[in-house]
Design a protein around this motif. Structure first.
Motif, short mmCIF file in Angstrom:
data_model
loop_
_atom_site.label_atom_id
_atom_site.label_comp_id
_atom_site.label_asym_id
_atom_site.label_seq_id
_atom_site.Cartn_x
_atom_site.Cartn_y
_atom_site.Cartn_z
N ASP A 1 0.35 -2.97 8.47
CA ASP A 1 -0.68 -3.17 7.45
C ASP A 1 -0.19 -2.83 6.05
O ASP A 1 -0.87 -3.14 5.06
N TYR A 2 0.97 -2.20 5.93
CA TYR A 2 1.52 -1.81 4.64
C TYR A 2 2.52 -2.84 4.11
O TYR A 2 2.97 -2.73 2.98
N ILE A 3 2.89 -3.82 4.93
CA ILE A 3 3.92 -4.79 4.54
C ILE A 3 3.26 -6.04 3.97
O ILE A 3 2.48 -6.71 4.65
N LYS B 1 0.86 -1.18 0.00
CA LYS B 1 0.00 0.00 0.00
C LYS B 1 0.90 1.23 0.00
O LYS B 1 2.08 1.14 0.30
N PHE B 2 0.32 2.36 -0.33
CA PHE B 2 1.09 3.60 -0.28
C PHE B 2 0.30 4.62 0.53
O PHE B 2 -0.89 4.45 0.78
N ASN B 3 1.00 5.64 0.95
CA ASN B 3 0.35 6.75 1.64
C ASN B 3 0.46 7.98 0.76
O ASN B 3 1.42 8.12 0.01
N PRO C 1 1.96 11.07 7.07
CA PRO C 1 2.66 10.05 7.87
C PRO C 1 1.79 8.81 8.08
O PRO C 1 0.56 8.87 7.99
N ILE C 2 2.46 7.71 8.38
CA ILE C 2 1.79 6.47 8.72
C ILE C 2 2.01 6.24 10.20
O ILE C 2 3.15 6.25 10.67
N ASP C 3 0.95 6.02 10.95
CA ASP C 3 1.06 5.74 12.38
C ASP C 3 1.87 4.46 12.56
O ASP C 3 1.67 3.48 11.85
N ILE C 4 2.78 4.46 13.52
CA ILE C 4 3.67 3.31 13.72
C ILE C 4 2.89 2.02 14.00
O ILE C 4 3.31 0.94 13.60
N LEU D 1 7.26 7.16 17.68
CA LEU D 1 8.05 5.96 17.39
C LEU D 1 7.84 4.83 18.39
O LEU D 1 8.48 3.79 18.29
N VAL D 2 6.93 5.01 19.33
CA VAL D 2 6.69 3.99 20.36
C VAL D 2 5.49 3.13 19.95
O VAL D 2 4.38 3.62 19.83
#
Length: 193
Positions: free
Chosen positions: A106-108, A91-93, A98-101, A170-171
């Motif tokens: 879900d993008y992999i 998927k792309f954004n 930004p993509i929430d960590i 990043l957490v």
């Protein structure tokens, strides 16, 4: 599958430290930002090829010895590979969004073995201050097999604790956020031409 982009990251502290030692004294191998954010660079997507593809030894500038200050042009003398894992995104954004960590998983689509080829002598000369260029853009080979993320669920384990407090973006909520996978390299043939 088409590789539309390729970003290479330091996968762990040992990886970052070993690479830093190529350019700096081991006491200063890690840059100050390393423990605070993912460190990576965008590389040449068109150089990502399937394992088994013939790779041409890169030509570039390097210093013949550390005490010589004038570079020479020639074929790489310190060719190196690093066994890594590549993540294929499905998927792309939208640009700049930004993509929430906690949603990144879900993008992999899946993972592949990746050989990150490096011309270390060329890299040592050209990479400071802007990073790798000719030393890292000539080849990255990936396995023809993709391991889907569902198949890796039994191998999830807690990640190593961070040495520095990360900024909130990043957490991850999930503590089992890495995979316990053992990888091995076997070199069968090197052509010194």
């Amino acid at each position: 599958m088409t590789i539309g982009g390729y970003t290479d990251f330091f996968a762990g502290k040992n990886h970052a430290f070993n690479c830093g030692c190529i350019f700096r004294d081991p006491k200063n191998a890690l840059q100050p930002n390393y423990l605070h954010l993912p460190v990576g660079y965008s590389s040449r997507a068109s150089s990502v090829v399937v394992s088994g593809t013939s790779i041409r030894r890169p030509l570039g500038q390097f210093l013949e010895t550390p005490d010589v200050k004038k570079p020479v042009l020639g074929p790489c003398r310190r060719l190196d590979i690093e066994l890594e894992i590549g993540a294929l995104l499905c998927k792309f954004n939208p640009l700049g969004e930004p993509i929430d960590i906690d949603e990144a998983k879900d993008y992999i689509f899946g993972l592949v073995l990746l050989n990150d080829w490096s011309a270390r002598d060329i890299q040592q000369w050209e990479a400071v201050p802007l990073g790798p260029f000719n030393a890292k853009n000539f080849a990255s080979t990936i396995s023809p097999w993709v391991v889907l993320m569902d198949a890796l669920e039994p191998f999830r384990v807690p990640g190593l604790p961070n040495e520095k407090e990360l900024l909130p973006h990043l957490v991850e909520r999930r503590t089992e956020n890495v995979f316990d996978i053992n990888l091995e390299v076997q070199l069968t043939h090197l052509d010194h031409a």
